[in-house]
Enzyme design. Sequence first.
Site, PDB file in Angstrom:
ATOM      1  N   SER A 179      -4.442  -0.859  33.371  1.00 34.17           N
ATOM      2  CA  SER A 179      -4.664  -0.110  34.610  1.00 34.17           C
ATOM      3  C   SER A 179      -6.035   0.535  34.571  1.00 34.17           C
ATOM      4  O   SER A 179      -7.035  -0.160  34.414  1.00 34.17           O
ATOM      5  CB  SER A 179      -3.553   0.921  34.817  1.00 34.17           C
ATOM      6  OG  SER A 179      -3.656   1.521  36.098  1.00 34.17           O
ATOM      7  N   THR A 180      -6.126   1.853  34.660  1.00 36.31           N
ATOM      8  CA  THR A 180      -7.413   2.542  34.705  1.00 36.31           C
ATOM      9  C   THR A 180      -8.281   2.181  33.507  1.00 36.31           C
ATOM     10  O   THR A 180      -7.874   2.348  32.367  1.00 36.31           O
ATOM     11  CB  THR A 180      -7.205   4.065  34.741  1.00 36.31           C
ATOM     12  OG1 THR A 180      -6.287   4.390  35.776  1.00 36.31           O
ATOM     13  CG2 THR A 180      -8.524   4.782  34.991  1.00 36.31           C
ATOM     14  N   HIS A 205      -3.663  -3.336  37.506  1.00 33.22           N
ATOM     15  CA  HIS A 205      -3.503  -2.626  38.767  1.00 33.22           C
ATOM     16  C   HIS A 205      -4.824  -2.634  39.539  1.00 33.22           C
ATOM     17  O   HIS A 205      -5.810  -2.057  39.097  1.00 33.22           O
ATOM     18  CB  HIS A 205      -3.085  -1.172  38.523  1.00 33.22           C
ATOM     19  CG  HIS A 205      -1.790  -1.043  37.792  1.00 33.22           C
ATOM     20  ND1 HIS A 205      -1.506   0.035  36.974  1.00 33.22           N
ATOM     21  CD2 HIS A 205      -0.700  -1.849  37.732  1.00 33.22           C
ATOM     22  CE1 HIS A 205      -0.289  -0.117  36.470  1.00 33.22           C
ATOM     23  NE2 HIS A 205       0.213  -1.257  36.916  1.00 33.22           N
ATOM     24  N   MET A 298      -3.326   4.830  33.186  1.00 32.45           N
ATOM     25  CA  MET A 298      -2.614   6.066  33.461  1.00 32.45           C
ATOM     26  C   MET A 298      -1.134   5.775  33.671  1.00 32.45           C
ATOM     27  O   MET A 298      -0.765   4.755  34.249  1.00 32.45           O
ATOM     28  CB  MET A 298      -3.201   6.704  34.728  1.00 32.45           C
ATOM     29  CG  MET A 298      -2.541   7.989  35.164  1.00 32.45           C
ATOM     30  SD  MET A 298      -3.022   9.365  34.125  1.00 32.45           S
ATOM     31  CE  MET A 298      -2.224  10.703  35.019  1.00 32.45           C
ATOM     32  N   ASP A 301       3.713   2.662  33.202  1.00 34.98           N
ATOM     33  CA  ASP A 301       4.068   1.305  33.596  1.00 34.98           C
ATOM     34  C   ASP A 301       3.889   0.364  32.403  1.00 34.98           C
ATOM     35  O   ASP A 301       2.827   0.336  31.786  1.00 34.98           O
ATOM     36  CB  ASP A 301       3.187   0.837  34.762  1.00 34.98           C
ATOM     37  CG  ASP A 301       3.654  -0.481  35.359  1.00 34.98           C
ATOM     38  OD1 ASP A 301       4.855  -0.802  35.221  1.00 34.98           O
ATOM     39  OD2 ASP A 301       2.821  -1.182  35.969  1.00 34.98           O
TER      40      ASP A 301
END
Length: 357
Positions: A179-180, A205, A298, A301
């Site tokens: 993600s991030t 993401h 973050m 997930d």
Amino acid sequence: MGKIRVMVVDDSAVVRNTMTDILMSDPGIDVIATAADPFAAAKKMQEVAPDVITLDIEMPRMDGLTFLRKIMSQHPIPVVICSSLATQGSDTVLKCLEYGAVEIIQKPRVGTRQFLEESRIRITDAIRAAARAKLKKVSAEPVAVQPKLSADAVIPAATRRKGNAMPATTDKIIAVGASTGGTEALKVFLEALPPDTPGVVIVQHMPEKFTAAFAQRLNGLCRITVREAQNNDTVLRGQALIAPGNRHMLLKRSGARYYVELRDGPLVSRHRPSVDVLFRSAARYGGANVVGVIMTGMGDDGAKGMKEMKESGAFNIAQDEASCVVFGMPQEAIKVGAVDSVISLTKLAQEAYRRAK
């Protein structure tokens, strides 16, 4: 510790007002200033100190890309790009990530109630993630979160049997979630993989339509083929498939053939695509043939899905805290006992390849 202080920079008054309303609906976020262009933003930054800036790209007097480069070279502040170009898979948006932007989100627009709620979740989550990125000292105070769905919403939990996973065979799969900070981390990871790498399936993401340009960019840099996944694509040696933005991706098996299935559905663990959905399907249909990799990001997930993979015989690797932009997803997977090895980003590809071979 106080709220996350945000400055919204966009030449559209409508967007500035909409973004302010969305962000102020979160009790952990405060919009301290808005600006119509980078010059106005720079002037206001002399008076206020935002923790995060949301930045449009196409603006008068100075474009957002130029302003981003100035910010990151002079006084780094976490920047979330909020642009309509995100829906077009623009190369300019990819450059924003190269120049230090933490997240990319779509501009909020009129839609159904469900669409607006999902936009609110994605935008506020992006701000929280950016505030915790390693560009600056961040608040450790917890903020309110919305109820979130598990992978059950897309793929039901397995019963006592192991699903359709085959015993360990020569056909291996590497399943990756990020993600991030993941766009640049995936670049490092995929560039290091040799041409004979077992098939790779990835959930990162990112906004809808952006994944195609991202995959095309990586394909030009890597020794393996990198593509945005299409429904029923076969998972092949020497190829990585990236889940399209806004579609869940599941690993499936037909005989000895592995393929991916794309699905719509609700946000799972606050995301679509969701790492938990991919990992649960990998546990069910891949089992001991899977090597799981969870990277910077973050939230949590992927943690539950990775635990299911481990219970099905997979070997799981997490990116270490020192090399993560946000040590959230790997940390949560470690906490639940889903991880077999914790490794720095520069060594992730080597270890995943070794385990998959």
